[in-house]
Design an enzyme around this catalytic site. Structure first.
Site, PDB file in Angstrom:
ATOM      1  N   PHE A 217      24.793  18.413  -9.066  1.00 14.51           N
ATOM      2  CA  PHE A 217      24.076  17.175  -9.373  1.00 14.51           C
ATOM      3  C   PHE A 217      23.028  16.840  -8.315  1.00 14.51           C
ATOM      4  CE2 PHE A 217      27.997  16.222 -11.863  1.00 14.51           C
ATOM      5  CZ  PHE A 217      27.396  15.928 -13.081  1.00 14.51           C
TER       6      PHE A 217
ATOM      7  N   GLY B 202      30.966  17.577 -13.769  1.00 13.51           N
ATOM      8  CA  GLY B 202      30.629  18.287 -12.531  1.00 13.51           C
ATOM      9  C   GLY B 202      31.627  19.367 -12.208  1.00 13.51           C
ATOM     10  N   THR B 203      32.773  19.326 -12.876  1.00  9.57           N
ATOM     11  CA  THR B 203      33.832  20.299 -12.597  1.00  9.57           C
ATOM     12  C   THR B 203      33.339  21.711 -12.911  1.00  9.57           C
ATOM     13  OG1 THR B 203      35.470  18.627 -13.098  1.00  9.57           O
ATOM     14  CG2 THR B 203      36.230  20.909 -13.118  1.00  9.57           C
ATOM     15  N   THR B 204      33.745  22.636 -12.063  1.00 14.06           N
ATOM     16  CA  THR B 204      33.223  24.005 -12.132  1.00 14.06           C
ATOM     17  C   THR B 204      34.200  24.923 -12.885  1.00 14.06           C
ATOM     18  OG1 THR B 204      34.102  24.138  -9.905  1.00 14.06           O
ATOM     19  CG2 THR B 204      31.724  23.885 -10.119  1.00 14.06           C
TER      20      THR B 204
ATOM     21  N   THR C 255      27.470  26.548  -8.559  1.00 12.44           N
ATOM     22  CA  THR C 255      26.031  26.571  -8.264  1.00 12.44           C
ATOM     23  C   THR C 255      25.552  27.999  -7.992  1.00 12.44           C
ATOM     24  OG1 THR C 255      26.323  24.415  -7.232  1.00 12.44           O
ATOM     25  CG2 THR C 255      24.253  25.555  -6.770  1.00 12.44           C
TER      26      THR C 255
ATOM     27  N   LYS D 244      38.023  23.978  -1.513  1.00 13.12           N
ATOM     28  CA  LYS D 244      37.429  24.286  -2.827  1.00 13.12           C
ATOM     29  C   LYS D 244      38.284  25.308  -3.575  1.00 13.12           C
ATOM     30  CE  LYS D 244      33.086  25.622  -5.017  1.00 13.12           C
ATOM     31  NZ  LYS D 244      33.344  24.651  -6.088  1.00 13.12           N
TER      32      LYS D 244
ATOM     33  N   HIS E 114      31.108  26.655   1.590  1.00 13.40           N
ATOM     34  CA  HIS E 114      31.766  25.403   1.195  1.00 13.40           C
ATOM     35  C   HIS E 114      32.953  25.078   2.092  1.00 13.40           C
ATOM     36  CE1 HIS E 114      29.440  25.745  -2.542  1.00 13.40           C
ATOM     37  NE2 HIS E 114      29.778  24.493  -2.795  1.00 13.40           N
TER      38      HIS E 114
HETATM   39  N1  LIG Z   1      28.512  19.517  -9.974  1.00 10.61           N
HETATM   40  C1  LIG Z   1      28.475  19.016  -8.750  1.00 10.61           C
HETATM   41  O1  LIG Z   1      27.421  18.591  -8.254  1.00 10.61           O
HETATM   42  C2  LIG Z   1      29.738  18.980  -7.945  1.00 10.61           C
HETATM   43  C3  LIG Z   1      29.760  18.420  -6.658  1.00 10.61           C
HETATM   44  C4  LIG Z   1      30.961  18.364  -5.978  1.00 10.61           C
HETATM   45  C5  LIG Z   1      32.112  18.866  -6.577  1.00 10.61           C
HETATM   46  N2  LIG Z   1      32.030  19.428  -7.812  1.00 10.61           N
HETATM   47  C6  LIG Z   1      33.205  19.928  -8.517  1.00 10.61           C
HETATM   48  O2  LIG Z   1      33.991  18.821  -8.919  1.00 10.61           O
HETATM   49  C7  LIG Z   1      35.370  19.206  -8.958  1.00 10.61           C
HETATM   50  C8  LIG Z   1      36.170  18.241  -8.065  1.00 10.61           C
HETATM   51  O3  LIG Z   1      35.800  18.445  -6.720  1.00 10.61           O
HETATM   52  P1  LIG Z   1      36.448  17.592  -5.532  1.00 10.61           P
HETATM   53  O4  LIG Z   1      35.979  18.217  -4.285  1.00 10.61           O
HETATM   54  O5  LIG Z   1      36.232  16.126  -5.753  1.00 10.61           O
HETATM   55  O6  LIG Z   1      38.006  17.926  -5.746  1.00 10.61           O
HETATM   56  P2  LIG Z   1      39.248  17.005  -5.341  1.00 10.61           P
HETATM   57  O7  LIG Z   1      40.434  17.891  -5.367  1.00 10.61           O
HETATM   58  O8  LIG Z   1      38.954  16.222  -4.107  1.00 10.61           O
HETATM   59  O9  LIG Z   1      39.330  15.952  -6.545  1.00 10.61           O
HETATM   60  C9  LIG Z   1      39.744  16.236  -7.831  1.00 10.61           C
HETATM   61  C10 LIG Z   1      40.604  15.069  -8.295  1.00 10.61           C
HETATM   62  O10 LIG Z   1      40.873  15.243  -9.667  1.00 10.61           O
HETATM   63  C11 LIG Z   1      42.237  14.887  -9.874  1.00 10.61           C
HETATM   64  N3  LIG Z   1      42.681  15.492 -11.124  1.00 10.61           N
HETATM   65  C12 LIG Z   1      43.029  16.769 -11.376  1.00 10.61           C
HETATM   66  N4  LIG Z   1      43.377  16.915 -12.665  1.00 10.61           N
HETATM   67  C13 LIG Z   1      43.214  15.684 -13.234  1.00 10.61           C
HETATM   68  C14 LIG Z   1      43.390  15.196 -14.543  1.00 10.61           C
HETATM   69  N5  LIG Z   1      43.831  15.975 -15.540  1.00 10.61           N
HETATM   70  N6  LIG Z   1      43.110  13.879 -14.792  1.00 10.61           N
HETATM   71  C15 LIG Z   1      42.684  13.073 -13.809  1.00 10.61           C
HETATM   72  N7  LIG Z   1      42.502  13.486 -12.534  1.00 10.61           N
HETATM   73  C16 LIG Z   1      42.762  14.780 -12.264  1.00 10.61           C
HETATM   74  C17 LIG Z   1      42.954  15.379  -8.639  1.00 10.61           C
HETATM   75  O11 LIG Z   1      44.214  14.762  -8.482  1.00 10.61           O
HETATM   76  C18 LIG Z   1      41.960  14.977  -7.565  1.00 10.61           C
HETATM   77  O12 LIG Z   1      42.151  13.654  -7.125  1.00 10.61           O
HETATM   78  C19 LIG Z   1      35.417  20.659  -8.495  1.00 10.61           C
HETATM   79  O13 LIG Z   1      35.394  21.522  -9.614  1.00 10.61           O
HETATM   80  C20 LIG Z   1      34.124  20.805  -7.705  1.00 10.61           C
HETATM   81  O14 LIG Z   1      33.658  22.131  -7.647  1.00 10.61           O
HETATM   82  C21 LIG Z   1      30.884  19.490  -8.490  1.00 10.61           C
HETATM   83  O1  LIG Z   2      32.644  20.774  -3.269  1.00  9.17           O
HETATM   84  C1  LIG Z   2      32.570  21.466  -4.295  1.00  9.17           C
HETATM   85  O2  LIG Z   2      33.577  22.010  -4.810  1.00  9.17           O
HETATM   86  C2  LIG Z   2      31.265  21.671  -4.946  1.00  9.17           C
HETATM   87  N1  LIG Z   2      31.241  22.315  -6.081  1.00  9.17           N
HETATM   88  C3  LIG Z   2      30.075  22.595  -6.851  1.00  9.17           C
HETATM   89  C4  LIG Z   2      29.916  24.093  -7.037  1.00  9.17           C
HETATM   90  O3  LIG Z   2      30.924  24.806  -7.193  1.00  9.17           O
HETATM   91  O4  LIG Z   2      28.777  24.566  -7.069  1.00  9.17           O
HETATM   92  C5  LIG Z   2      28.831  21.919  -6.350  1.00  9.17           C
HETATM   93  C6  LIG Z   2      28.780  21.742  -4.891  1.00  9.17           C
HETATM   94  C7  LIG Z   2      30.052  21.108  -4.341  1.00  9.17           C
END
Ligand SMILES: NC(=O)c1ccc[n+]([C@@H]2O[C@H](COP(=O)([O-])OP(=O)(O)OC[C@H]3O[C@@H](n4cnc5c(N)ncnc54)[C@H](O)[C@@H]3O)[C@@H](O)[C@H]2O)c1
Ligand SMILES: O=C(O)C1=N[C@H](C(=O)O)CCC1
Length: 250
Positions: free
Chosen positions: A108, A78-80, A146, A139, A135
């Site tokens: 997702f 999910g990481t961007t 997205t 972030k 957002h």
């Molecule tokens: N695809 C989706 O639907 C979706 C939804 C939400 C968030 N995201 C993405 O997910 C990612 C995380 O978002 P978040 O809001 O939870 O961020 P966050 O900062 O709350 O959480 C990220 C976590 O990852 C940890 N981390 C960083 N590097 C690490 C490593 N090498 N090993 C283990 N842990 C590590 C950090 O310490 C932190 O606890 C972002 O890129 C966000 O854009 C995607």
């Molecule tokens: O909270 C975030 O960061 C999110 N990242 C994703 C994005 O970059 O599109 C998905 C939505 C939440």
């Protein structure tokens, strides 16, 4: 039937902690590892993880995925922060591990996937289209994954339909005022305390506009997509970009 052995990387984060709970609650899965920053990736192989859910940071995701693919652990990501260069590197790792699957999902949530599909469908019927993503202010990246994907899909649909470039008479603008240009589609990023993840696709033509809006109100909205991805990725070798490929959108 044996349970799918799933690990979460980024387990203490906003979405990662929700994913830990979702995997623990899934009858057909066992959470075998929950890794935070600084934890050794060896824990994944030691725990016999079959699938790793990667929810960390654009600076961390490549190293994590390289380890997973090299060890035949399927990835649900999910990481961007995805670029052509990063995707090419991932592809080269996957070529060396042809039975491993990686799903990268810019979003997702089912509503966000549908927003992208509807925007792609509508794009060729309107002269103008712009994307606004909103957002939480913690972030790391802008535009959101997205919004970038939405704009790319819109641009591809317009190219395919032979649409003319968008009308825009701006000759003088403060830098950034017209947003980021993603394949010719302006994308505007708002960061506001109180928000989670929201997106509007604004389409306009003579005498009418269409707005497609999606709001993620809680991280639970991403969980059905993550669990679906974990169930499907093991039988889908190579790179899958976008959850829509695992949904029957018709
Ligand atoms: N695809 C989706 O639907 C979706 C939804 C939400 C968030 N995201 C993405 O997910 C990612 C995380 O978002 P978040 O809001 O939870 O961020 P966050 O900062 O709350 O959480 C990220 C976590 O990852 C940890 N981390 C960083 N590097 C690490 C490593 N090498 N090993 C283990 N842990 C590590 C950090 O310490 C932190 O606890 C972002 O890129 C966000 O854009 C995607
Ligand atoms: O909270 C975030 O960061 C999110 N990242 C994703 C994005 O970059 O599109 C998905 C939505 C939440």
């Amino acid at each position: 039937m044996s349970k799918l052995r799933v690990a979460v990387i980024g387990a203490k984060g906003r979405i990662g902690s929700e994913a830990v709970r979702a995997v623990e609650a899934a009858d057909d899965m066992e959470l075998v590892a929950a890794l935070g920053r600084g934890d050794s990736l060896e824990a994944l192989t030691e725990a016999g993880a079959q699938v790793a859910v990667e929810l960390t940071h654009p600076d961390s995701v490549m190293d994590n995925l390289e380890f997973c693919v090299r060890n035949g652990i399927h990835g649900v990501v999910g990481t961007t922060g995805w670029t052509e260069d990063r995707l090419a590197r991932l592809d080269s790792w996957l070529e060396a591990s042809p039975s491993t699957g990686v799903l990268i999902a810019p979003n997702f949530s089912i509503g966000a996937v549908l927003t992208m599909a509807f925007a792609q469908q509508a794009a060729r019927f309107f002269e103008s289209v712009e994307v606004v993503e909103l957002h939480h202010p913690n972030k790391a990246d802008a535009p959101s994954g997205t919004a970038t994907r939405t704009a790319q899909l819109i641009a591809a649909a317009r190219r395919e339909a032979g649409c003319a470039p968008q009308p825009d008479a701006t000759t003088t603008a403060l830098e950034g005022a017209r947003g980021a240009d993603v394949d010719g589609v302006p994308v505007h990023s708002v960061r506001l305390r109180g928000l989670l993840a929201h997106q509007e696709v604004l389409l306009g033509d003579t005498g009418e506009t269409l707005t497609i809006r999606h709001d993620s109100l809680h991280h639970s909205c991403f969980m059905p997509g993550i669990l679906l991805g974990a169930r499907r990725v093991a039988t889908t070798p190579g790179l899958t970009f976008g959850l829509e490929h695992f949904l029957d959108l018709g």
